[in-house]
Structure formats: structure tokens, C-alpha cells
Write an enzyme that holds these catalytic residues in place. Structure first.
Site, short mmCIF file in Angstrom:
data_model
loop_
_atom_site.label_atom_id
_atom_site.label_comp_id
_atom_site.label_asym_id
_atom_site.label_seq_id
_atom_site.Cartn_x
_atom_site.Cartn_y
_atom_site.Cartn_z
N GLU A 35 3.01 0.05 -1.27
CA GLU A 35 4.19 0.02 -0.40
C GLU A 35 4.92 1.36 -0.41
O GLU A 35 5.06 1.99 -1.46
CB GLU A 35 5.12 -1.12 -0.82
CG GLU A 35 4.41 -2.47 -0.85
CD GLU A 35 5.37 -3.64 -0.80
OE1 GLU A 35 6.60 -3.42 -0.84
OE2 GLU A 35 4.88 -4.78 -0.70
N LEU A 88 16.83 7.11 0.67
CA LEU A 88 16.56 7.51 2.04
C LEU A 88 17.49 6.74 2.99
O LEU A 88 17.67 5.53 2.83
CB LEU A 88 15.09 7.25 2.39
CG LEU A 88 14.08 7.93 1.45
CD1 LEU A 88 12.66 7.54 1.84
CD2 LEU A 88 14.25 9.43 1.49
N GLU A 104 6.16 0.92 -4.67
CA GLU A 104 5.54 0.00 -5.62
C GLU A 104 4.17 -0.42 -5.12
O GLU A 104 3.80 -0.17 -3.96
CB GLU A 104 6.41 -1.24 -5.84
CG GLU A 104 6.54 -2.13 -4.62
CD GLU A 104 7.37 -3.36 -4.91
OE1 GLU A 104 7.65 -3.66 -6.09
OE2 GLU A 104 7.76 -4.05 -3.94
N LYS A 137 11.49 -9.60 3.11
CA LYS A 137 10.88 -9.41 4.42
C LYS A 137 11.07 -10.64 5.30
O LYS A 137 10.98 -11.77 4.82
CB LYS A 137 9.39 -9.11 4.26
CG LYS A 137 9.12 -7.85 3.44
CD LYS A 137 7.67 -7.78 3.00
CE LYS A 137 7.43 -6.62 2.06
NZ LYS A 137 6.07 -6.64 1.48
N GLU A 162 16.03 7.24 -8.03
CA GLU A 162 15.27 7.85 -6.94
C GLU A 162 16.21 8.33 -5.84
O GLU A 162 17.33 7.85 -5.71
CB GLU A 162 14.29 6.84 -6.33
CG GLU A 162 13.11 6.49 -7.19
CD GLU A 162 12.17 5.53 -6.50
OE1 GLU A 162 11.03 5.43 -6.96
OE2 GLU A 162 12.56 4.88 -5.52
N GLY A 193 15.27 -7.09 -4.92
CA GLY A 193 16.56 -6.44 -4.72
C GLY A 193 17.51 -6.52 -5.89
O GLY A 193 18.61 -5.95 -5.85
N ASN A 252 1.84 -4.01 -5.12
CA ASN A 252 1.69 -5.43 -5.43
C ASN A 252 0.22 -5.73 -5.67
O ASN A 252 -0.62 -5.45 -4.81
CB ASN A 252 2.23 -6.29 -4.29
CG ASN A 252 3.74 -6.26 -4.22
OD1 ASN A 252 4.42 -6.47 -5.22
ND2 ASN A 252 4.28 -5.95 -3.06
N ARG A 263 -1.72 -8.31 -5.68
CA ARG A 263 -2.04 -9.67 -5.24
C ARG A 263 -2.14 -9.70 -3.72
O ARG A 263 -1.94 -8.69 -3.05
CB ARG A 263 -0.93 -10.62 -5.69
CG ARG A 263 0.46 -10.16 -5.21
CD ARG A 263 1.52 -11.20 -5.38
NE ARG A 263 2.86 -10.67 -5.17
CZ ARG A 263 3.43 -10.44 -4.00
NH1 ARG A 263 2.75 -10.67 -2.89
NH2 ARG A 263 4.67 -9.98 -3.92
N HIS A 290 9.80 0.47 6.13
CA HIS A 290 8.99 -0.05 5.02
C HIS A 290 7.56 -0.22 5.54
O HIS A 290 7.29 -1.08 6.37
CB HIS A 290 9.55 -1.39 4.55
CG HIS A 290 8.84 -1.96 3.37
ND1 HIS A 290 9.48 -2.29 2.20
CD2 HIS A 290 7.54 -2.27 3.16
CE1 HIS A 290 8.61 -2.78 1.34
NE2 HIS A 290 7.41 -2.78 1.91
#
Length: 447
Positions: free
Chosen positions: A275, A203, A287, A237, A200, A165, A289, A291, A208
Site C-alpha cells: 500500500e 502528505l 504498509e 476504505k 513520517e 487509524g 498486508n 493476506r 491511497h
């Protein structure tokens, strides 16, 4: 298969990986700071190596010390867990140079997906739907205004090297844009040493949604379904579930197939998570991730497949153990992240746990590295455990979750358990009717 794996992490994820290694008959080495000498994963590993003092930069982020620990113990592979060095391309490259396998993707793929602008370009090229916005970094206010006018307000400005963030600002009008652009660039530079930002479409009420993918590095890719991670506080999260209450079977198959094909075309190896923001039936890439995710257990619960086993298998050259048609989804799972924090102010609450009792019974799993008498150090992330509950459907899962939360006892410190006890009784949560802004609005009402 590997002979000995070094686990370059701490806490519940280190213990999670250690258990998978033991099941596969692989010797384990853990590294730890002086603050973690009494941690559970240190107690249970075959070998342990102290790599420095408490600050992460001097221990868990110290590449030289971790490589030295590999050489001292003869470890032939490293599992990075999540956080710390798990998405550090330089670390992956250095391990390769020392003939030590990094249990994860290549350094090149980590670099591509670690740069948010390049990741978006790559996703677009691979056929993954993206949020309308700039094609690259935006440096001039005039250019920012042009792009914002094209895609329509509100817009969000994000740090290219961002996360958590930081370096993110929303502009609802042209009048907001100048300040938002300057502030985002300043925050990005301070947090990441890189002030590049991009724009971007913002929204209004998205969810998510993330898709768990795996590649074998040789052109095969599969997906393990999606997770809904919309309950967030400050872009972190809090509650994750699978499958998403918002998707139907057609949407699930469509986005899963798109992601699996993209991973195959990329030649990606190992675990990854793509994501999205989801609104009005459309998915928008945000994005990837590169991992294992904190919330991977909910995927394991509904598929019955151990994702850490799969990571180790792929990294050792054994390829994927399943084809897409072998992956079946069964029931519903929810994960609650239990943090050592005040449940109202979210102030960290380190200290000694005087009593620790976890819930049990059918469909209950707790991933935690703490125990009664354990002293939580103040130096690291506040996550102390994850409660994962599985049921035949979402209704049963919620009923079981309510019971499990009532059984969970952590004394001596403050935790976020009371927050989850409130959430599980909320009508919106029971109905699956929430978006990424829901939790912060709920918490604001409670103040």
C-alpha cells in the site's frame, strides 16, 4: 492439492473461500460461533464445527479451538480469509507445528510486515519508495522535533503496531508535536499493547494506491495491477476501484514492476498487498498486508483471475499459474462496501433482514453471506456485502453501478446504500477527482 480446507472466518469472505474450494473439488470445513449457527457458509459447507460463544476472542480468535477443529475433521490446510487470525504469525507457526498448511505467507514474513517500523526498513531495502521519516521508533520529544524539522511539517505520528487509524496523530507545527506524540503513544499502548510510534512526512492531498502481488516462495513474483482505495472514512476504505483514475500506463508499470521484484527478492509466498500514498507522481510505501484484501474482487474483475484459487495453488506447492506477461487488464471495476450502518451517523444497525434482493445483469457481482430472514449479530464487523461492478471503461462502469445500486434492496435494517447512491451522482467522483480526505469533507458538509 489439499484434500480438505478449514475456513477460519465468517460472513462473505468465508462463503467466498468456500466457493473457490468447491470449484477446485476440495472438501470444506467451516468454524462458527454460536451466533453464526444459521450463517450461509455454515449451511453450504461439507462440515461445520462450533468453536465457542459470540465474542471473537472466545471463537474466531481462539487458536486452540481452531486447531482442534482441524484435527477432529482431518483438515490439512487452513484459509484464514481476512481479519481475525489472517495476519497472526503465532497462528501460522502453530499450524505448521501440527503439519497443517496455513494458506498464506510464512510466520516470519507476517511478523516483518506486521511491525510498521520493520516493514518500512524492509521495503526500503527492497527498493520500494518510502515516505520520509524516522528510521525506527521515536521515544523522546527532542528526537521527534529534530526529525520533524528535517522532513518538514506537517508530520504524522503512527503506532508501530497500528491499524484502523488508531494511534495516528498529525502535527502541523512544533507546538503541536508534544501533545500529538503523547496522545499517539497513549492510544497505541491502549489499543495494541505496544506504545512504540514513528514519524513520517504528512502528505496533504494524497491518494491511497495499493498493488496486488503474489509470490511463489521460491523467488518468483508477479503483480496484478493496482487498486485505488482513496475514498475512506476514519481510515476505513469505503469504495475501491481498479485501475486507478489517477495513474497512467507508465506509472502503473513502474510501481507494479517494483513491487513484483520486491516480492520475488523477499521470497514471499502467497497473496499480499503493498500500500502507498500517491501524490504529485510519486509513490510512498505505508504498509504491506500479508493476506487477501476485502477489495480483491475488483482485481479479479479486470484480470479474470481467481485470486483465491491462486492462493490455494501456491500454498499447495503448485506455484503461480501465470507469468507477468500472461496478466492482462481489461476494463474498469468498482467495489462498494455495504455495511449494516446508518448512512449518516455510521452507527451499527444489527437486526433481522426482512427482504434482501441483489442486482443482476452483465458485469454485476455481489459477495454477501446474508439472506432474507437472516439476523445480523451485533458482535462483529458491520460489512454485510460487497457490490462489484465491471465495465469496458470507467464511464460504463459508473453507469452500471448507478443502475445496480438502484436495484439493491435491503429491508429491516439501515445500510450504507443511500451513501453510495449519493456518491455515484457526484461530479468529483464521476471525474475521479478525489483524495483520501475527500469523503470525510463531503460527509461533514452533509451534516
Amino acid at each position: 492439492m489439499f484434500q480438505k480446507i478449514l475456513i477460519a472466518n465468517r460472513g462473505e469472505i468465508a462463503l467466498r473461500v468456500l466457493r473457490a474450494c468447491k470449484e477446485l473439488g476440495i472438501q470444506t470445513v467451516v468454524v462458527h460461533s454460536t451466533a453464526d449457527a444459521d450463517a450461509m457458509h455454515v449451511r453450504l459447507a461439507d462440515e461445520s464445527v462450533c468453536i465457542g460463544p459470540p465474542p471473537s476472542r472466545d471463537s474466531y480468535l481462539n487458536i486452540h479451538q481452531i486447531v482442534a477443529a482441524c484435527e477432529i475433521t482431518g483438515a490439512d490446510a487452513v484459509h484464514p480469509g481476512y481479519g481475525f487470525l489472517s495476519e497472526n504469525a503465532k497462528f501460522a507457526d502453530i499450524l505448521a507445528a501440527h503439519n497443517i498448511t496455513f494458506i498464506g505467507p510464512s510466520g516470519d514474513h507476517i511478523r516483518i510486515m506486521g511491525d510498521k517500523i520493520e516493514a518500512k526498513r524492509t521495503a526500503k531495502r527492497l527498493g520500494i519508495p518510502v515516505v520520509p521519516g524516522s528510521d525506527g521508533a521515536v521515544t523522546e520529544e527532542k528526537e521527534a522535533k529534530r526529525i520533524a524539522a528535517e522532513i518538514g511539517y506537517p508530520v504524522i505520528i503512527k503506532a508501530s503496531a497500528g491499524g484502523g487509524g488508531r494511534g495516528m496523530k498529525v502535527a502541523h507545527s512544533e507546538a503541536d508535536l508534544e501533545v500529538a506524540l503523547q496522545t499517539a503513544r497513549s492510544e497505541a499502548g491502549a489499543a495494541f499493547g505496544d506504545d512504540a510510534v514513528y514519524i513520517e512526512k504528512y502528505l496533504e492531498k494524497p491518494r491511497h494506491i495499493e498493488v496486488q502481488v503474489f509470490g511463489d516462495g521460491a523467488g518468483r513474483g508477479v503483480h496484478f495491477g493496482e487498486r485505488d482505495c482513496s475514498l475512506q472514512r476514519r481510515h476505513q476504505k469505503v469504495w475501491e476501484e481498479a485501475p486507478s483514475p489517477a495513474l497512467n500506463a507508465e506509472e502503473r508499470a513502474r510501481i507494479g514492476g517494483t513491487c513484483a521484484k520486491a516480492i520475488a527478492d523477499l521470497g514471499y509466498s502467497g497473496a499480499g498487498t503493498i500500500e502507498f500514498l500517491y501524490e504529485n507522481g510519486e509513490f510512498y510505501f505505508i504498509e504491506m498486508n500479508t493476506r487477501l484484501q476485502v477489495e480483491h474482487p475488483v482485481t479479479e474483475a479486470i484480470t479474470g483471475i481467481d485470486l483465491v484459487h491462486e492462493q490455494i495453488r501456491v500454498a499447495s506447492g503448485g506455484g503461480l499459474s501465470v507469468r507477468q506477461e500472461d496478466i492482462k487488464f481489461n476494463g474498469h471495476a468498482i467495489e462498494c462496501r455495504i455495511n449494516a450502518e446508518d448512512p449518516r451517523t455510521f452507527t451499527p444497525s444489527p437486526g433481522t433482514i426482512t427482504h434482501f434482493h441483489t442486482p443482476g445483469g452483465l458485469g454485476i457481482r455481489v459477495d454477501s453471506g446474508v439472506y432474507s430472514g437472516y439476523k445480523i449479530p451485533p458482535y462483529y464487523d458491520s460489512l454485510i456485502g460487497k457490490l462489484i461492478v465491471h465495465g469496458r471503461n470507467r464511464v460504463e462502469c459508473m453507469m452500471r453501478l448507478r443502475r445496480a445500486l438502484d436495484e439493491f434492496v435491503v429491508d429491516g435494517i439501515k445500510t450504507t446504500l443511500p451513501l453510495f447512491r449519493d456518491l455515484v451522482g457526484n461530479a468529483d467522483i464521476a471525474n475521479g477527482d478525489y483524495d483520501i480526505h475527500w469523503l470525510e469533507k463531503y460527509l461533514a458538509k452533509e451534516e
